[in-house]
Design an enzyme around this catalytic site. Structure first.
Site, PDB file in Angstrom:
ATOM      1  N   HIS A  29      52.019 -21.367  55.868  1.00 58.48           N
ATOM      2  CA  HIS A  29      51.361 -21.358  57.190  1.00 58.48           C
ATOM      3  C   HIS A  29      52.260 -20.652  58.199  1.00 58.48           C
ATOM      4  O   HIS A  29      53.389 -20.280  57.883  1.00 58.48           O
ATOM      5  CB  HIS A  29      51.005 -22.774  57.640  1.00 58.48           C
ATOM      6  CG  HIS A  29      52.181 -23.665  57.909  1.00 58.48           C
ATOM      7  ND1 HIS A  29      53.077 -24.034  56.937  1.00 58.48           N
ATOM      8  CD2 HIS A  29      52.607 -24.276  59.053  1.00 58.48           C
ATOM      9  CE1 HIS A  29      53.994 -24.834  57.464  1.00 58.48           C
ATOM     10  NE2 HIS A  29      53.733 -24.994  58.748  1.00 58.48           N
ATOM     11  N   ASP A  33      59.308 -21.843  61.122  1.00 57.34           N
ATOM     12  CA  ASP A  33      60.258 -22.252  60.080  1.00 57.34           C
ATOM     13  C   ASP A  33      59.774 -21.868  58.680  1.00 57.34           C
ATOM     14  O   ASP A  33      60.489 -22.057  57.703  1.00 57.34           O
ATOM     15  CB  ASP A  33      60.564 -23.758  60.161  1.00 57.34           C
ATOM     16  CG  ASP A  33      59.329 -24.640  60.164  1.00 57.34           C
ATOM     17  OD1 ASP A  33      58.293 -24.206  60.698  1.00 57.34           O
ATOM     18  OD2 ASP A  33      59.398 -25.763  59.628  1.00 57.34           O
ATOM     19  N   HIS A  34      58.576 -21.305  58.594  1.00 52.78           N
ATOM     20  CA  HIS A  34      58.024 -20.912  57.290  1.00 52.78           C
ATOM     21  C   HIS A  34      57.799 -19.410  57.148  1.00 52.78           C
ATOM     22  O   HIS A  34      57.512 -18.937  56.050  1.00 52.78           O
ATOM     23  CB  HIS A  34      56.713 -21.659  57.031  1.00 52.78           C
ATOM     24  CG  HIS A  34      56.902 -23.140  56.999  1.00 52.78           C
ATOM     25  ND1 HIS A  34      56.992 -23.865  55.833  1.00 52.78           N
ATOM     26  CD2 HIS A  34      57.083 -24.029  58.017  1.00 52.78           C
ATOM     27  CE1 HIS A  34      57.197 -25.141  56.120  1.00 52.78           C
ATOM     28  NE2 HIS A  34      57.257 -25.266  57.436  1.00 52.78           N
ATOM     29  N   HIS A 110      47.361 -29.756  58.050  1.00 49.94           N
ATOM     30  CA  HIS A 110      48.430 -29.539  59.023  1.00 49.94           C
ATOM     31  C   HIS A 110      47.815 -29.144  60.362  1.00 49.94           C
ATOM     32  O   HIS A 110      46.594 -29.082  60.483  1.00 49.94           O
ATOM     33  CB  HIS A 110      49.377 -28.468  58.471  1.00 49.94           C
ATOM     34  CG  HIS A 110      50.717 -28.427  59.121  1.00 49.94           C
ATOM     35  ND1 HIS A 110      51.414 -29.552  59.476  1.00 49.94           N
ATOM     36  CD2 HIS A 110      51.517 -27.374  59.484  1.00 49.94           C
ATOM     37  CE1 HIS A 110      52.569 -29.187  60.027  1.00 49.94           C
ATOM     38  NE2 HIS A 110      52.647 -27.882  60.048  1.00 49.94           N
ATOM     39  N   HIS A 238      62.251 -30.698  54.169  1.00 55.49           N
ATOM     40  CA  HIS A 238      61.653 -30.548  55.500  1.00 55.49           C
ATOM     41  C   HIS A 238      61.925 -31.786  56.355  1.00 55.49           C
ATOM     42  O   HIS A 238      61.027 -32.358  56.976  1.00 55.49           O
ATOM     43  CB  HIS A 238      60.140 -30.304  55.368  1.00 55.49           C
ATOM     44  CG  HIS A 238      59.535 -29.632  56.564  1.00 55.49           C
ATOM     45  ND1 HIS A 238      59.124 -30.325  57.673  1.00 55.49           N
ATOM     46  CD2 HIS A 238      59.255 -28.330  56.820  1.00 55.49           C
ATOM     47  CE1 HIS A 238      58.609 -29.475  58.553  1.00 55.49           C
ATOM     48  NE2 HIS A 238      58.687 -28.259  58.061  1.00 55.49           N
TER      49      HIS A 238
HETATM   50 ZN   LIG Z   1      57.553 -26.735  58.932  1.00 56.83          ZN
HETATM   51 ZN   LIG Z   2      54.312 -26.570  60.166  1.00 65.03          ZN
END
Ligand SMILES: [Zn+2]
Ligand SMILES: [Zn+2]
Length: 271
Positions: A29, A33-34, A110, A238
């Site tokens: 997504h 941070d991804h 999410h 995470h």
């Molecule tokens: Zn994350």
């Molecule tokens: Zn996220």
């Protein structure tokens, strides 16, 4: 590679893995941070003289943003092709397949469209027993037939059965990567029997309400998914920055699913 946060290329370099062997990047997504490391890694590969196509699998929303960055920074000229594959985050389906494995999406829950990925090795052929091949003087031309299930007939008519000539194939392995997501009581059905499950565990039980509110999970919820899926092992990750020591997460998860481990940068686990 699954997800590509800031610093991913630094860690990839430290890991000693070959940049050239990286052919596909799967993005879950569009939280920073991804995926904030993506354009950096694309740029570095260009500077290193990459020529092989790099495939990016990600939610459709990334396509225009990535294209704009490629146009602006590189004006179409990085020396290799970046091929984008839009991922439907709403359904579980095979999105990639080659000789040795398939990759399926896992719809997650999410704050924005988000999909996990399930990697399944394909069944492999049995191993030839070298000493039997030598013993019966079996020509190389017969090896493939034997691997795919046949026996071998000697010149005097004796049949050596297939089972005597091979040892069984290794069981195919599977790995599911689930980040980021709220606890999904039904998630276990999509990852049933997986060898290794990575499931985010942002919080401990003291922040269960926060997990719900921010669309994340607790370590215990991750463990419930692993237990219900009858997974082989569970990897946590995470973590919220509020935990200086993640042992509390590990302990809470192990109460429900004992074969649980804490992941960390550069730590390696067998699938
Ligand atoms: Zn994350
Ligand atoms: Zn996220």
């Amino acid at each position: 590679m699954v997800d590509c946060g800031e610093g991913a290329q630094v860690q990839l370099r430290r890991s000693g893995l070959s940049f050239e062997k990286l052919g596909h990047i799967f993005i879950t997504h569009l939280h920073g941070d991804h995926c904030f490391g993506l354009i950096g890694i694309i740029s570095t590969f260009g500077l290193l003289g990459r020529i092989a196509t790099l495939h990016i699998h990600a939610p459709e929303e990334l396509r225009p943003m990535l294209q704009a960055q490629l146009d602006m920074f590189f004006n179409y000229d990085i020396g290799y092709k970046v091929e984008f594959h839009g991922v439907d985050t709403k359904k579980q389906q095979v999105i990639y397949e080659d000789r040795s494995l398939t990759v399926e999406t896992i719809p997650l829950n999410h704050r924005m469209p988000c999909a996990g990925y399930l990697f399944r090795e394909k069944p492999s052929l049995p191993h030839i027993r070298r000493e039997m091949i030598d013993l019966y003087n079996i020509p190389v031309s017969q090896i493939n037939n034997i691997k795919s299930g046949q026996g071998y007939t000697l010149s005097d008519g004796t049949l050596i059965p297939h089972e005597k000539l091979v040892t069984p194939a290794d069981a195919p392995r599977s790995y599911a990567y689930c980040s980021d997501t709220r606890y999904m009581p039904e998630l276990h059905k999509m990852v049933k029997g997986v060898n290794t499950l990575y499931h985010e565990s942002t919080y401990a039980q003291d922040k269960k309400d926060g997990a719900e509110k921010y669309y994340h999970s607790t370590a215990q919820q991750a463990a419930m998914v692993a237990r219900d899926a009858q997974a082989g092992k569970l990897l946590l990750g995470h973590y919220s920055a509020r935990y200086n020591d993640e042992t509390v997460l590990l302990k809470e998860a192990q109460e429900i699913f004992p074969n649980t481990y804490l992941t960390d940068e550069m730590k390696v686990f067998d699938v």
